[in-house]
Design a protein around this motif. Structure first.
Motif, short mmCIF file in Angstrom:
data_model
loop_
_atom_site.label_atom_id
_atom_site.label_comp_id
_atom_site.label_asym_id
_atom_site.label_seq_id
_atom_site.Cartn_x
_atom_site.Cartn_y
_atom_site.Cartn_z
N LYS A 27 0.81 -1.32 0.00
CA LYS A 27 -0.10 -0.17 0.21
C LYS A 27 0.88 1.45 0.00
CE LYS A 27 -3.83 -2.02 2.71
NZ LYS A 27 -4.83 -1.99 3.82
N ALA A 28 2.13 1.29 0.32
CA ALA A 28 2.89 2.37 0.47
C ALA A 28 3.11 3.41 -0.84
CB ALA A 28 4.37 2.04 0.67
N PRO A 29 2.81 4.25 -0.70
CA PRO A 29 2.82 5.34 -1.93
C PRO A 29 4.11 5.18 -2.45
CG PRO A 29 2.68 6.76 0.00
CD PRO A 29 2.48 5.17 0.50
N GLN A 30 4.24 5.58 -3.67
CA GLN A 30 5.51 5.67 -4.49
C GLN A 30 5.95 7.25 -4.75
OE1 GLN A 30 7.24 2.91 -5.20
NE2 GLN A 30 5.61 1.81 -4.11
N GLY A 31 7.23 7.29 -4.48
CA GLY A 31 7.43 8.72 -4.73
C GLY A 31 7.25 9.79 -3.59
N VAL A 32 7.34 9.36 -2.43
CA VAL A 32 7.11 10.36 -1.38
C VAL A 32 8.15 11.16 -1.04
CG1 VAL A 32 6.49 10.54 1.02
CG2 VAL A 32 5.39 8.76 -0.05
N ILE A 33 8.24 12.55 -1.15
CA ILE A 33 9.39 13.35 -1.10
C ILE A 33 9.41 13.68 0.37
CG2 ILE A 33 10.34 15.44 -1.93
CD1 ILE A 33 10.00 13.20 -4.03
N ARG A 34 10.65 13.64 0.77
CA ARG A 34 10.82 13.99 2.27
C ARG A 34 11.37 15.38 2.20
NH1 ARG A 34 15.57 11.17 6.11
NH2 ARG A 34 15.03 12.32 8.04
N THR A 35 10.62 16.47 2.76
CA THR A 35 11.20 17.75 2.75
C THR A 35 12.08 17.86 3.77
OG1 THR A 35 9.08 18.37 4.14
CG2 THR A 35 9.22 18.71 1.52
N SER A 36 13.00 19.17 3.91
CA SER A 36 13.78 19.52 4.73
C SER A 36 13.61 20.36 6.16
CB SER A 36 15.03 19.99 4.18
OG SER A 36 14.59 21.31 3.34
N ASN A 37 12.26 20.83 5.98
CA ASN A 37 11.79 21.67 6.96
C ASN A 37 10.95 20.79 8.10
OD1 ASN A 37 9.87 21.53 5.02
ND2 ASN A 37 8.74 22.93 5.94
N LEU A 38 10.87 21.46 9.18
CA LEU A 38 9.93 20.72 10.40
C LEU A 38 10.36 19.28 10.47
CD1 LEU A 38 6.49 22.19 9.11
CD2 LEU A 38 7.85 23.17 11.02
N LYS A 39 11.59 19.03 10.89
CA LYS A 39 12.26 17.86 10.92
C LYS A 39 11.81 17.13 12.16
CE LYS A 39 15.03 17.24 7.55
NZ LYS A 39 15.24 15.98 6.84
N PHE A 40 11.41 17.88 13.27
CA PHE A 40 10.73 17.34 14.45
C PHE A 40 9.75 16.53 14.23
CE2 PHE A 40 7.74 17.44 17.85
CZ PHE A 40 8.29 16.94 18.83
N LEU A 41 8.86 16.64 13.18
CA LEU A 41 7.58 15.91 12.89
C LEU A 41 7.88 14.45 12.42
CD1 LEU A 41 5.23 18.51 11.58
CD2 LEU A 41 5.19 17.74 13.94
N GLU A 42 9.22 14.57 11.70
CA GLU A 42 9.81 13.32 11.14
C GLU A 42 9.75 12.03 12.17
OE1 GLU A 42 13.01 13.90 8.60
OE2 GLU A 42 11.73 15.13 7.24
N LYS A 43 10.07 12.46 13.53
CA LYS A 43 10.25 11.59 14.42
C LYS A 43 8.82 10.56 14.62
CE LYS A 43 13.68 14.15 17.02
NZ LYS A 43 14.04 14.54 18.47
N ALA A 44 7.91 11.20 14.22
CA ALA A 44 6.47 10.47 13.93
C ALA A 44 6.70 9.16 13.36
CB ALA A 44 5.39 11.14 13.82
N ALA A 45 7.55 9.19 12.43
CA ALA A 45 7.59 8.12 11.38
C ALA A 45 8.59 7.24 11.78
CB ALA A 45 7.55 8.53 10.01
N VAL A 46 9.26 7.49 12.76
CA VAL A 46 10.54 6.38 13.19
C VAL A 46 9.99 5.02 13.75
CG1 VAL A 46 12.44 6.26 14.83
CG2 VAL A 46 12.15 8.28 13.58
N LEU A 47 10.43 4.01 13.29
CA LEU A 47 10.05 2.87 13.83
C LEU A 47 11.06 2.28 15.03
CD1 LEU A 47 9.35 0.64 10.42
CD2 LEU A 47 7.56 1.07 12.32
N ARG A 48 10.41 2.00 16.19
CA ARG A 48 11.18 1.63 17.23
C ARG A 48 11.44 -0.08 16.83
NH1 ARG A 48 10.61 4.33 22.40
NH2 ARG A 48 9.36 6.37 22.19
#
Length: 610
Positions: free
Chosen positions: A299-320
């Motif tokens: 189901k994963a979308p193709q071509g998701v672009i990771r932007t360089s701003n608001l990096k703090f929010l990316e911690k929500a997608a970190v897999l423990r």
């Protein structure tokens, strides 16, 4: 009730390689009223927009028919104080704009845009019926005066005043639901993935706004004339009938429309991202995108672009470690999808523009309240007819907006296309910028004209005769209306385009609701400023700035204050626009670096043209 089937697939074709089928069906996830992929030949496009424009014309005739003359009803019939009435109207308008957020959530989560518009329109119609009762029933008219000169009057109170509030806020709730959805519903009729249909969107927004202003013009002339000369009960009864006609017109074309199936509350993924990022705040942010969760492989979308701003929010997608069992999806409240993170970033990037463009509406709302009081003191004769004060402002404002739209659509856009080859015209952000600048000039012009009016008051010794028309024509107000109306044509259309194009696709109803959110912030700010000015100047030795007797007040000083604040707001907007443009350029660079052929699956920031 829905026009779509929950089980229907949104895949547009059975054979992915069939180019003919790809041309036949929309690629923007819209369906027809039976839940099937929308056929371009039988649904959407310009064929169905007349029904949307007609319904919007009727709805705006009803809404503006109440708005433009409401202060005259509250002051002249219910004997409420001028400043109280002005705040009552602006708070009602602000609530209507604020309710667009609720309307957007209801549309995206439950009912869809079409049925949200229908339900909201029904509520709005009930509000007009309630207002009609406040003018018709003796039990709801407990205001009275001791003499015919109306100098010693008891204002409406108790159940009479409460019922007015009920009617106003029913209209506000209905207005919010309609505003949140109707422009986006119209934009859904054009496939953004089809270049031929997508290029019609800027023209659609211009024509849509034109239908809004035609309703405004009709309301400010015929509707106000009926209220003033045939009775308020008939005026509000006709507004209820007009609103009913708008609903009938919309339903009659239901088979022509394209529909977007509700996907759930747009706030849910945003809340997940913030809560999960806060929970993972002590974790390092991975530098490699492969360490971020993008969803199940199938189901994963193709071509998701990771932007360089608001990096703090990316911690929500970190897999423990151990978070996801083999073949299972993680709890979305513990691990967010990277696409949800990027959609949340996209929404947050709109907020600086939202908070730097609201002050236009703070200034604009004065032309529906205090300027109406000004007009009532001036010479309103047009031949043998005396023009109602509510009509003057409505007509001046609407005509200036319509002239600006026509001039832009027929002259400026053609010149831009001829000399630059760009058929899209001025970029949405620049349109907003033009709108943000105009209140400074409009309020300063209004202050100068009010100073002129006060000099006429002194020359005529009319300080204590506010009901006697001054020898000063109502046409003196044309310049300020021309400036503020031109600004509204740019800021409203630009905001619709900007927030629709730059919102994530799953949040586009919420995106267009943000346009009304800027209006809500603006009019509530107006109420706060009016209350503050009233308290601060109550005991002035030379008179209150916003008193009941406008001839002894200092409305010009109030306008100068708004003009100065507008200039400060321009500086704030320029900073916000510069930040947004730099982030957009960084996004484009990231996209090209990651994959020259990829584009974000939700909604990429629109290209900023001329």
């Amino acid at each position: 009730m829905k026009f779509w089937r929950e089980s229907s697939s949104l895949a547009p074709v059975d054979s992915a390689g069939d180019e003919t089928a790809l041309e036949r069906y929309t690629q923007n996830d819209t369906v027809d009223c039976e839940g099937r992929p929308a056929n371009k030949a039988t649904t959407g496009g310009w064929r169905c927009t007349p029904f949307i424009f007609g319904a919007e014309f009727a709805e705006k005739t009803a809404a503006f028919g109440a708005q433009f003359n409401m202060v005259n009803y509250l002051v002249g019939v219910k004997f409420l104080a001028k400043a109280y009435s002005a705040n009552m109207v602006t708070n009602y308008l602000g609530t209507g704009y604020l309710m667009t957020l609720v309307g957007g959530i209801v549309a995206d989560s439950f009912l869809g845009r079409f049925w949200t518009i229908f339900a909201a329109g029904t509520i709005q119609m009930m509000g007009f019926v309630v207002l009609m009762l406040t003018a018709f029933l003796p039990s709801l008219n407990n205001q009275y005066c001791e003499d015919d000169l109306k100098k010693d009057c008891r204002a409406a109170h108790g159940s009479s005043l409460s019922t007015i509030y009920v009617g106003l806020y029913l209209i506000a709730i209905g207005t919010g639901g309609i505003k949140a959805c109707v422009s986006a519903f119209g934009a859904d009729q054009f496939d953004s993935e089809d270049p031929r249909e997508a290029k019609s969107l800027p023209h659609y927004f211009n024509v849509f706004f034109g239908s809004v202003e035609m309703g405004s013009l009709f309301a400010s002339t015929l509707m106000i004339w009926i209220q003033e000369y045939k009775g308020w009960k008939w005026g509000y009864a006709i507004l209820a009938i007009v609103m009913g006609a708008a609903l009938v017109l919309l339903v009659s074309a239901r088979r022509l429309f394209r529909y977007r199936v509700p996907r759930g509350s747009p706030f849910t993924p945003v809340a997940r991202v913030f809560i999960t990022a806060l929970r993972n705040r002590k974790l390092p942010t991975p530098t490699d995108q492969s360490h971020l969760y993008t969803g199940p492989e199938e189901k994963a979308p193709q071509g998701v672009i990771r932007t360089s701003n608001l990096k703090f929010l990316e911690k929500a997608a970190v897999l423990r470690e151990g978070e996801v069992a083999t073949g299972e999806e993680p709890n979305p409240w513990r691990v967010a999808n990277l696409q949800d993170v990027e959609d949340t970033k996209m929404l947050l990037r709109l907020l600086p523009i939202l908070f730097s463009s609201f002050f236009y509406w703070t200034c604009s709302v004065q032309f529906s309240t205090f300027t109406v009081y000004q007009v009532a003191t001036m010479d309103r004769r047009l031949g043998t007819m005396v023009v109602p004060s509510g009509t003057v402002g409505g007509v001046f404002l609407t005509v200036s907006i319509l002239l600006t739209i026509i001039f832009y659509d027929r002259v400026i856009m053609r010149l831009i296309k001829r000399f630059t080859g760009n058929g899209q015209g001025i970029s949405p952000l620049r349109k907003i910028g033009i709108g943000v600048i105009t209140p400074a000039f409009a309020m300063m012009t209004a202050a100068l004209i009010e100073m002129k009016r006060l000099r006429v008051v002194q020359d005529e010794h009319a300080e204590d005769s506010p009901a006697t028309p001054l020898p000063m024509s109502m046409f003196w107000l044309v310049p300020q209306y021309l400036i503020i109306g031109s600004g509204q044509a740019f800021i409203y259309v630009g905001s619709l385009e900007f927030f629709y194009n730059e919102s994530p696709r799953t949040m586009q109803s919420l995106g267009t609701a943000l346009v009304s959110c800027t209006m809500s912030i603006g009019v509530f700010t107006s109420s706060a400023i009016v209350s503050t000015v009233n308290r601060a100047t109550r005991h002035n030795h030379d008179g209150q700035w916003l008193g009941n007797n406008l001839n002894r007040s200092h409305l010009d000083r109030f306008y100068w204050v708004l003009g100065g604040l507008s200039l400060i707001n321009v500086m704030f907007f320029l900073l916000a626009a510069w930040w947004h443009e730099s982030v957009t350029r960084a996004f484009s660079s990231s996209a090209v670096a990651a994959d020259p052929d990829a584009s974000p699956p939700s909604a990429a920031p629109s290209a900023h043209q001329a």
